[in-house]
Each structure stands twice: as structure tokens, then as C-alpha cells.
Design a protein around this motif. Structure first.
Motif, short mmCIF file in Angstrom:
data_model
loop_
_atom_site.label_atom_id
_atom_site.label_comp_id
_atom_site.label_asym_id
_atom_site.label_seq_id
_atom_site.Cartn_x
_atom_site.Cartn_y
_atom_site.Cartn_z
N THR A 30 0.81 -1.21 0.00
CA THR A 30 0.00 0.00 0.00
C THR A 30 0.85 1.27 0.00
N ARG A 31 1.77 1.35 0.93
CA ARG A 31 2.59 2.56 1.05
C ARG A 31 3.46 2.78 -0.19
N ALA A 32 4.03 1.70 -0.72
CA ALA A 32 4.88 1.81 -1.91
C ALA A 32 4.07 2.29 -3.12
N ALA A 33 2.88 1.74 -3.30
CA ALA A 33 2.04 2.15 -4.42
C ALA A 33 1.64 3.61 -4.29
N ALA A 34 1.23 4.02 -3.10
CA ALA A 34 0.85 5.42 -2.88
C ALA A 34 2.05 6.35 -3.11
N ALA A 35 3.24 5.90 -2.72
CA ALA A 35 4.45 6.71 -2.90
C ALA A 35 4.78 6.92 -4.38
N VAL A 36 4.37 6.01 -5.22
CA VAL A 36 4.58 6.17 -6.67
C VAL A 36 3.47 7.03 -7.27
N ILE A 37 2.25 6.85 -6.79
CA ILE A 37 1.11 7.59 -7.34
C ILE A 37 1.20 9.09 -7.04
N VAL A 38 1.69 9.45 -5.85
CA VAL A 38 1.75 10.87 -5.47
C VAL A 38 2.54 11.71 -6.48
N PRO A 39 3.79 11.37 -6.81
CA PRO A 39 4.50 12.21 -7.78
C PRO A 39 3.87 12.18 -9.18
N LEU A 40 3.26 11.05 -9.55
CA LEU A 40 2.58 10.99 -10.84
C LEU A 40 1.43 11.99 -10.89
N MET A 41 0.66 12.07 -9.80
CA MET A 41 -0.48 12.97 -9.76
C MET A 41 -0.06 14.43 -9.63
N ILE A 42 1.06 14.67 -8.93
CA ILE A 42 1.59 16.04 -8.88
C ILE A 42 1.94 16.49 -10.29
N ALA A 43 2.61 15.61 -11.03
CA ALA A 43 2.98 15.93 -12.42
C ALA A 43 1.73 16.11 -13.28
N VAL A 51 -0.78 23.46 -19.55
CA VAL A 51 -1.45 23.60 -20.85
C VAL A 51 -2.73 24.42 -20.75
N ARG A 52 -2.93 25.03 -19.56
CA ARG A 52 -4.05 25.93 -19.31
C ARG A 52 -5.42 25.26 -19.44
N ASP A 53 -5.48 24.01 -18.99
CA ASP A 53 -6.77 23.33 -18.92
C ASP A 53 -7.62 23.99 -17.85
N PRO A 54 -8.93 23.96 -18.01
CA PRO A 54 -9.78 24.47 -16.92
C PRO A 54 -9.65 23.59 -15.67
N TRP A 55 -9.96 24.15 -14.52
CA TRP A 55 -9.81 23.46 -13.24
C TRP A 55 -10.52 22.10 -13.25
N ARG A 56 -11.69 22.03 -13.86
CA ARG A 56 -12.46 20.77 -13.82
C ARG A 56 -11.73 19.62 -14.51
N LYS A 57 -10.83 19.92 -15.42
CA LYS A 57 -10.05 18.84 -16.06
C LYS A 57 -8.93 18.35 -15.15
N ALA A 58 -8.46 19.20 -14.25
CA ALA A 58 -7.41 18.81 -13.30
C ALA A 58 -8.00 18.21 -12.03
N ALA A 59 -9.30 18.34 -11.84
CA ALA A 59 -9.94 17.89 -10.60
C ALA A 59 -9.75 16.39 -10.33
N PRO A 60 -9.91 15.48 -11.32
CA PRO A 60 -9.71 14.06 -11.01
C PRO A 60 -8.28 13.76 -10.52
N ALA A 61 -7.29 14.33 -11.17
CA ALA A 61 -5.90 14.10 -10.75
C ALA A 61 -5.67 14.69 -9.35
N THR A 62 -6.29 15.83 -9.08
CA THR A 62 -6.16 16.44 -7.75
C THR A 62 -6.80 15.55 -6.69
N ILE A 66 -4.88 13.76 -3.53
CA ILE A 66 -5.27 13.90 -2.13
C ILE A 66 -5.49 12.52 -1.49
N MET A 67 -6.17 11.64 -2.20
CA MET A 67 -6.42 10.30 -1.65
C MET A 67 -5.11 9.53 -1.47
N ALA A 68 -4.21 9.62 -2.44
CA ALA A 68 -2.92 8.93 -2.33
C ALA A 68 -2.10 9.48 -1.17
#
Length: 75
Positions: A30-43, A51-62, A66-68
Motif C-alpha cells: 500500500t505505502r509503496a504504491a501510494a508513494a509512486v502515485i503521489v508524484p505521478l499525480m503532482i505531475a 497547458v491551461r486546462d480548466p480546473w475541472r479537467k485537473a480535478a480528477p488528478a487532484t 489527495i487520496m494517495a
């Protein structure tokens, strides 16, 4: 981003999601997977804003970020 890079990132995300599920039976994953997901989602969030996407397009990654982070902190 190149198609090859996007495919690689997508594959890593799927593998880490499977590791999170497997963490129900093997908690050490669990911890290892979350540790990989966090930097991916930050990126991902950064790229959405770059690329100036509207906030709603970044919401799922955000939300996944947060969950990771919560999993990483609590695991």
C-alpha cells in the motif's frame, strides 16, 4: 508528451492501482504504491495547469493526489 511516454505512465498508474488493491491482502504494498502515485499525480496536475486546462479537467488528478497522500500518511 509522446505517445510512448503516455503509455508508460498509464501502465505505471494501472500497476499501482492493482498494487493498492492487493494491499488489502498484502499491506506492505500500500505505502509503496501510494508513494509512486503521489508524484505521478503532482505531475498530472502541473501539466493540466501548464497547458491551461480548466480546473475541472485537473480535478480528477487532484482528487487522486489527495487520496494517495492520505493513504501514504495513514499507511
Amino acid at each position: 508528451l509522446s505517445r510512448r511516454f503516455m503509455l508508460m505512465v498509464g501502465t505505471v498508474k494501472v500497476v499501482m492501482a492493482v498494487c493498492l488493491l492487493a494491499g488489502l491482502w498484502y499491506p506492505e504494498l500500500t505505502r509503496a504504491a501510494a508513494a509512486v502515485i503521489v508524484p505521478l499525480m503532482i505531475a498530472a496536475v502541473f501539466m493540466h495547469f501548464k497547458v491551461r486546462d480548466p480546473w475541472r479537467k485537473a480535478a480528477p488528478a487532484t482528487a487522486v493526489l489527495i487520496m494517495a497522500l492520505l493513504v501514504l500518511i495513514s499507511a
